[in-house]
Design an enzyme around this catalytic site. Structure first.
Site, PDB file in Angstrom:
ATOM      1  CE1 TYR A  53       0.365   1.928   4.214  1.00  0.00           C
ATOM      2  CE2 TYR A  53       0.968  -0.370   4.461  1.00  0.00           C
ATOM      3  CZ  TYR A  53       0.981   0.922   4.939  1.00  0.00           C
ATOM      4  OH  TYR A  53       1.602   1.216   6.121  1.00  0.00           O
ATOM      5  CB  CYS A  54       1.423   4.114  -1.608  1.00  0.00           C
ATOM      6  SG  CYS A  54       0.141   4.351  -2.863  1.00  0.00           S
ATOM      7  NE  ARG A  55      -0.690  11.113  -0.791  1.00  0.00           N
ATOM      8  CZ  ARG A  55      -1.599  11.488  -1.685  1.00  0.00           C
ATOM      9  NH1 ARG A  55      -2.855  11.603  -1.344  1.00  0.00           N
ATOM     10  NH2 ARG A  55      -1.258  11.758  -2.918  1.00  0.00           N
TER      11      ARG A  55
END
Length: 90
Positions: A53-55
């Protein structure tokens, strides 16, 4: 999927400062920008389940593709922390 005892690893591909502000419990940091031609040392097993995941989802998609191109076979990109409803730690 995160509740399974399958040896999965959760990977946060944001920057260090973003990770420090808050991340999913148990996640390790491997910034997307650091994923290049060599396999990350933290991800030794090509068959390990990797949850990324990231932002918002853009960097995690890029990182997932780069890892797939390196031969990792069990990558699950699940978007961004901005829509995560679970626990966040800092």
């Amino acid at each position: 999927m995160m509740q399974r005892n399958d040896g999965h690893i959760i990977v946060d591909v944001r920057r260090q400062d973003e990770y420090d502000e808050g991340h999913i419990e148990g996640a390790i940091l491997i910034p997307n920008e650091s994923i290049e031609d060599e396999r990350p040392k933290e991800l030794g097993d090509l068959d390990q389940v990797i949850l990324i995941y990231c932002r918002s989802g853009r960097r995690s998609k890029e990182a997932a593709q780069k890892l797939a191109d390196m031969g990792y076979g069990n990558i699950y990109e699940f978007g961004g922390i901005n829509t995560w409803t679970g626990k966040i730690v800092s």
